[in-house]
Design a protein around this motif. Structure first.
Motif, PDB file in Angstrom:
ATOM      1  N   GLU A   1      13.657  -0.485  -2.152  1.00 34.48           N
ATOM      2  CA  GLU A   1      14.264  -1.745  -2.572  1.00 34.48           C
ATOM      3  C   GLU A   1      13.946  -2.868  -1.595  1.00 34.48           C
ATOM      4  OE1 GLU A   1      18.218  -0.220  -5.005  1.00 34.48           O
ATOM      5  OE2 GLU A   1      18.328  -0.459  -2.828  1.00 34.48           O
ATOM      6  N   LEU A   2      13.888  -2.536  -0.304  1.00 37.68           N
ATOM      7  CA  LEU A   2      13.595  -3.540   0.718  1.00 37.68           C
ATOM      8  C   LEU A   2      12.130  -3.956   0.721  1.00 37.68           C
ATOM      9  CD1 LEU A   2      15.661  -2.105   3.721  1.00 37.68           C
ATOM     10  CD2 LEU A   2      16.139  -4.213   2.464  1.00 37.68           C
ATOM     11  N   TYR A   3      11.224  -3.005   0.407  1.00 38.21           N
ATOM     12  CA  TYR A   3       9.783  -3.258   0.494  1.00 38.21           C
ATOM     13  C   TYR A   3       9.124  -2.883  -0.839  1.00 38.21           C
ATOM     14  CZ  TYR A   3      10.983  -3.417   5.429  1.00 38.21           C
ATOM     15  OH  TYR A   3      11.566  -3.724   6.636  1.00 38.21           O
ATOM     16  N   PRO A   4       9.217  -3.760  -1.825  1.00 42.71           N
ATOM     17  CA  PRO A   4       8.740  -3.419  -3.175  1.00 42.71           C
ATOM     18  C   PRO A   4       7.229  -3.245  -3.276  1.00 42.71           C
ATOM     19  CG  PRO A   4       9.421  -5.732  -3.052  1.00 42.71           C
ATOM     20  CD  PRO A   4       9.868  -5.081  -1.781  1.00 42.71           C
ATOM     21  N   GLU A   5       6.461  -3.709  -2.290  1.00 41.19           N
ATOM     22  CA  GLU A   5       5.010  -3.585  -2.351  1.00 41.19           C
ATOM     23  C   GLU A   5       4.499  -2.301  -1.701  1.00 41.19           C
ATOM     24  OE1 GLU A   5       3.131  -5.714  -4.078  1.00 41.19           O
ATOM     25  OE2 GLU A   5       5.030  -6.679  -4.609  1.00 41.19           O
ATOM     26  N   ILE A   6       5.395  -1.512  -1.109  1.00 39.85           N
ATOM     27  CA  ILE A   6       4.995  -0.250  -0.482  1.00 39.85           C
ATOM     28  C   ILE A   6       5.287   0.890  -1.442  1.00 39.85           C
ATOM     29  CG2 ILE A   6       5.397   1.362   1.429  1.00 39.85           C
ATOM     30  CD1 ILE A   6       6.086  -0.998   3.189  1.00 39.85           C
ATOM     31  N   GLN A   7       4.256   1.704  -1.721  1.00 37.31           N
ATOM     32  CA  GLN A   7       4.424   2.868  -2.602  1.00 37.31           C
ATOM     33  C   GLN A   7       4.588   4.131  -1.748  1.00 37.31           C
ATOM     34  OE1 GLN A   7       1.115   1.069  -3.275  1.00 37.31           O
ATOM     35  NE2 GLN A   7       2.523  -0.458  -4.072  1.00 37.31           N
ATOM     36  N   LEU A   8       5.572   4.939  -2.075  1.00 40.30           N
ATOM     37  CA  LEU A   8       5.829   6.176  -1.350  1.00 40.30           C
ATOM     38  C   LEU A   8       5.343   7.380  -2.151  1.00 40.30           C
ATOM     39  CD1 LEU A   8       9.439   5.613   0.062  1.00 40.30           C
ATOM     40  CD2 LEU A   8       7.240   5.137   1.158  1.00 40.30           C
ATOM     41  N   GLN A   9       4.607   8.238  -1.485  1.00 42.29           N
ATOM     42  CA  GLN A   9       4.256   9.549  -2.043  1.00 42.29           C
ATOM     43  C   GLN A   9       5.016  10.579  -1.212  1.00 42.29           C
ATOM     44  OE1 GLN A   9       0.079  10.526  -2.041  1.00 42.29           O
ATOM     45  NE2 GLN A   9       0.467  12.675  -2.545  1.00 42.29           N
ATOM     46  N   VAL A  10       6.017  11.220  -1.814  1.00 43.00           N
ATOM     47  CA  VAL A  10       6.955  12.054  -1.071  1.00 43.00           C
ATOM     48  C   VAL A  10       6.896  13.492  -1.567  1.00 43.00           C
ATOM     49  CG1 VAL A  10       9.340  12.297  -0.296  1.00 43.00           C
ATOM     50  CG2 VAL A  10       8.460  10.029  -0.893  1.00 43.00           C
ATOM     51  N   ASN A  11       6.781  14.429  -0.632  1.00 42.69           N
ATOM     52  CA  ASN A  11       6.812  15.859  -0.952  1.00 42.69           C
ATOM     53  C   ASN A  11       8.006  16.488  -0.267  1.00 42.69           C
ATOM     54  OD1 ASN A  11       3.487  15.333  -0.569  1.00 42.69           O
ATOM     55  ND2 ASN A  11       4.158  16.289  -2.467  1.00 42.69           N
ATOM     56  N   PHE A  12       8.908  17.108  -1.045  1.00 37.93           N
ATOM     57  CA  PHE A  12      10.026  17.876  -0.508  1.00 37.93           C
ATOM     58  C   PHE A  12       9.653  19.352  -0.625  1.00 37.93           C
ATOM     59  CE2 PHE A  12      12.879  14.261  -2.193  1.00 37.93           C
ATOM     60  CZ  PHE A  12      12.721  13.545  -0.999  1.00 37.93           C
TER      61      PHE A  12
ATOM     62  N   GLY B   1       0.835  -1.202   0.000  1.00 38.13           N
ATOM     63  CA  GLY B   1       0.000   0.000   0.000  1.00 38.13           C
ATOM     64  C   GLY B   1       0.866   1.247   0.000  1.00 38.13           C
ATOM     65  N   SER B   2       0.247   2.394   0.195  1.00 36.55           N
ATOM     66  CA  SER B   2       0.961   3.671   0.065  1.00 36.55           C
ATOM     67  C   SER B   2       1.199   4.329   1.419  1.00 36.55           C
ATOM     68  CB  SER B   2       0.177   4.624  -0.841  1.00 36.55           C
ATOM     69  OG  SER B   2      -1.061   4.956  -0.250  1.00 36.55           O
ATOM     70  N   VAL B   3       2.295   5.080   1.488  1.00 35.52           N
ATOM     71  CA  VAL B   3       2.616   5.924   2.635  1.00 35.52           C
ATOM     72  C   VAL B   3       2.947   7.307   2.097  1.00 35.52           C
ATOM     73  CG1 VAL B   3       4.087   6.292   4.645  1.00 35.52           C
ATOM     74  CG2 VAL B   3       3.550   3.953   3.928  1.00 35.52           C
ATOM     75  N   HIS B   4       2.291   8.323   2.640  1.00 35.70           N
ATOM     76  CA  HIS B   4       2.487   9.711   2.204  1.00 35.70           C
ATOM     77  C   HIS B   4       3.332  10.431   3.250  1.00 35.70           C
ATOM     78  CE1 HIS B   4       0.448  13.745   0.826  1.00 35.70           C
ATOM     79  NE2 HIS B   4       1.752  13.714   0.608  1.00 35.70           N
ATOM     80  N   LEU B   5       4.490  10.960   2.835  1.00 30.89           N
ATOM     81  CA  LEU B   5       5.322  11.690   3.778  1.00 30.89           C
ATOM     82  C   LEU B   5       5.825  12.988   3.155  1.00 30.89           C
ATOM     83  CD1 LEU B   5       8.870  10.090   4.024  1.00 30.89           C
ATOM     84  CD2 LEU B   5       7.121   9.126   2.546  1.00 30.89           C
ATOM     85  N   THR B   6       6.154  13.933   4.039  1.00 29.76           N
ATOM     86  CA  THR B   6       6.616  15.248   3.606  1.00 29.76           C
ATOM     87  C   THR B   6       7.777  15.677   4.491  1.00 29.76           C
ATOM     88  OG1 THR B   6       5.942  17.546   3.210  1.00 29.76           O
ATOM     89  CG2 THR B   6       4.939  16.439   5.074  1.00 29.76           C
ATOM     90  N   MET B   7       8.650  16.523   3.948  1.00 26.49           N
ATOM     91  CA  MET B   7       9.816  16.996   4.697  1.00 26.49           C
ATOM     92  C   MET B   7      10.401  18.211   3.999  1.00 26.49           C
ATOM     93  SD  MET B   7      12.337  13.874   3.606  1.00 26.49           S
ATOM     94  CE  MET B   7      10.910  12.754   3.680  1.00 26.49           C
ATOM     95  N   PRO B   8      11.241  18.998   4.704  1.00 24.63           N
ATOM     96  CA  PRO B   8      11.896  20.140   4.062  1.00 24.63           C
ATOM     97  C   PRO B   8      12.779  19.691   2.897  1.00 24.63           C
ATOM     98  CG  PRO B   8      12.074  20.300   6.448  1.00 24.63           C
ATOM     99  CD  PRO B   8      11.522  18.942   6.155  1.00 24.63           C
ATOM    100  N   HIS B   9      12.864  20.539   1.885  1.00 26.20           N
ATOM    101  CA  HIS B   9      13.592  20.206   0.660  1.00 26.20           C
ATOM    102  C   HIS B   9      15.045  19.835   0.953  1.00 26.20           C
ATOM    103  CE1 HIS B   9      15.718  20.997  -3.162  1.00 26.20           C
ATOM    104  NE2 HIS B   9      14.605  20.594  -3.726  1.00 26.20           N
ATOM    105  N   PHE B  10      15.717  20.644   1.742  1.00 26.40           N
ATOM    106  CA  PHE B  10      17.133  20.408   2.057  1.00 26.40           C
ATOM    107  C   PHE B  10      17.320  19.056   2.736  1.00 26.40           C
ATOM    108  CE2 PHE B  10      19.789  20.573   5.932  1.00 26.40           C
ATOM    109  CZ  PHE B  10      21.036  20.421   5.346  1.00 26.40           C
ATOM    110  N   LEU B  11      16.531  18.803   3.771  1.00 25.85           N
ATOM    111  CA  LEU B  11      16.664  17.557   4.517  1.00 25.85           C
ATOM    112  C   LEU B  11      16.336  16.355   3.634  1.00 25.85           C
ATOM    113  CD1 LEU B  11      17.190  16.330   7.357  1.00 25.85           C
ATOM    114  CD2 LEU B  11      14.725  16.525   7.763  1.00 25.85           C
ATOM    115  N   GLY B  12      15.284  16.504   2.820  1.00 23.87           N
ATOM    116  CA  GLY B  12      14.858  15.399   1.984  1.00 23.87           C
ATOM    117  C   GLY B  12      15.841  15.071   0.881  1.00 23.87           C
TER     118      GLY B  12
END
Length: 304
Positions: free
Chosen positions: A116-127, A92-103
């Motif tokens: 690579e470790l968890y191919p069935e988990i989809q990441l939605q990432v906002n920097f 399934g999906s996990v939505h995460l956000t973080m500052p641009h520099f840190l990300g």
């Protein structure tokens, strides 16, 4: 959910043909079943049965409910069971956000490893540097540089963003002995800083404010670090970011007995105090481990 349970009970009673037969099948008392059917009738504001402990007679509304829901309660129960199983699965999906520099400069390689470790988990990432509305944007996790403004969220400290002064070892100011020397050294300012160095002695806790000639302000981390490595000035940067420069010898710590103020911590933040699905919890544990490794590396490499 309570009404749904009562509907399922009503269908079992209709199938059994009487309250007493249903009571025997379900290991409930007849009075309990009668009370829950009455509760359902009150919730629906309609009469469903004509009461008789030996023989069950459905009203017209009762017949409509039975004919309309036969088989569907099982579908609903199957769906609810599947939802629970999906929350426990590493998919399934996990939505995460973080500052641009840190990300972009710290966390992005970790997230690639996680995928690579968890191919069935989809990441939605906002920097992005603005604080996103976690609830309104349906964000599962956020990395934020404190202090945290909203106490309704849960925040777990990952690392302190202790900052120091860094310069190329080829520059004359790499060996500056006193804060006052900074007044003659071009300043390369990170985007979270104002253009006035705020220094604190680590032992005495004495503080100093020093103005350097501004050569760069509002810079992103790698821009500021690379400019300092080229000898263009002294840079104020988070210690954990400067590991790559220290390892290659491109930068050295200037005035290592001082820290830059303010010190801001990095927090892992999430909005829900209730249940957390397994895929989100797995990512949280992964990030905690990575930040713990980073803390150890900083303590080993950054001069005190």
């Amino acid at each position: 959910m309570e009404t749904l349970d009562d509907v399922a009970l009503f269908l079992r009673v209709a199938e059994a043909g009487s309250f007493s037969a249903a009571a025997n099948q379900l290991n409930l008392s007849t009075s309990t079943i009668s009370r829950r059917i009455t509760q359902l009738e009150s919730a629906l504001d309609v009469r469903l049965v004509k009461r008789n402990t030996r023989q069950l007679t459905l009203s017209e509304a009762g017949h409509k409910l039975v004919s309309g829901l036969t088989g569907k309660i099982a579908d609903i129960q199957f769906l609810l069971a599947n939802l629970s199983e999906e929350d426990k699965a590493l998919a399934g999906s996990v939505h995460l956000t973080m500052p641009h520099f840190l990300g972009m400069e710290i966390v992005a390689p970790w997230l690639i490893e996680f995928m690579e470790l968890y191919p069935e988990i989809q990441l939605q990432v906002n920097f992005e540097n603005r604080n996103v509305d976690l609830v309104g944007s349906q964000v599962d996790l956020a990395l934020r540089i404190g202090p945290l403004a909203d106490s309704s969220f849960i925040g777990q400290k990952m690392i302190a963003t202790d900052m120091g002064l860094y310069a190329s070892p080829e520059t004359p100011w790499a060996n500056a002995q006193k804060p006052e020397y900074l007044t003659k050294i071009p300043g390369l300012f990170f985007h979270t800083q104002n253009t006035l160095w705020q220094l604190q002695h680590k032992q005495s806790l004495e503080t100093f404010s020093v103005q350097s000639p501004i050569r760069l302000s509002e810079g992103e981390g790698i821009f500021v670090g690379d400019a300092a490595a080229k000898g263009l000035g002294v840079a104020g940067l988070p210690n954990f970011f400067c590991l790559r420069y220290l390892e290659t010898g491109a930068l050295v710590r200037v005035l290592p007995e001082y820290r830059l103020l303010p010190v801001r911590d990095v927090y892992l933040v999430y909005p829900n105090r209730g249940l957390i699905n397994q895929r989100t919890r797995t990512l949280m544990d992964f990030l905690r481990s990575k930040f713990a490794d980073l803390v150890a590396e900083v303590e080993a490499c950054v001069p005190e």
